[in-house]
Design a protein around this motif. Structure first.
Motif, PDB file in Angstrom:
ATOM      1  N   GLY A  10      -6.520   1.143  92.314  1.00  0.00           N
ATOM      2  CA  GLY A  10      -6.341   0.380  93.525  1.00  0.00           C
ATOM      3  C   GLY A  10      -7.619  -0.286  93.994  1.00  0.00           C
ATOM      4  O   GLY A  10      -7.587  -1.155  94.843  1.00  0.00           O
ATOM      5  N   ARG A  19      -6.540   9.584  98.559  1.00  0.00           N
ATOM      6  CA  ARG A  19      -7.625   8.682  98.154  1.00  0.00           C
ATOM      7  C   ARG A  19      -7.941   8.835  96.675  1.00  0.00           C
ATOM      8  O   ARG A  19      -8.195   7.853  95.972  1.00  0.00           O
ATOM      9  N   HIS A  51      -5.215   7.129  94.690  1.00  0.00           N
ATOM     10  CA  HIS A  51      -5.349   5.684  94.817  1.00  0.00           C
ATOM     11  C   HIS A  51      -6.459   5.183  93.899  1.00  0.00           C
ATOM     12  O   HIS A  51      -6.301   4.153  93.231  1.00  0.00           O
TER      13      HIS A  51
END
Length: 59
Positions: free
Chosen positions: A50, A42, A45
């Motif tokens: 993202g 996470r 990302h």
């Protein structure tokens, strides 16, 4: 000692050294808990920008 013996021993030492490096990396990778892996993914990302885009590509 002939050159081919030296070359063979050097190749054998290289294979053994790469096996040690691979085993060490595998041990380090398996030491993470699933929660730690999710948190790291996470974090990566989020750093990659993202944002909150849907995964299926629907806009």
């Amino acid at each position: 000692m002939r050159w081919w013996k030296v070359l063979g021993l050097a190749g054998l030492a290289g294979v053994a050294a790469s096996g040690v490096v691979i085993a060490r990396a595998e041990r380090r990778r398996r030491a993470y808990t699933p929660e730690e892996i999710r948190a790291r993914l996470r974090e990566r990302h989020a750093q990659a920008g993202g944002g909150g885009a849907p995964a299926d590509g629907a806009a």
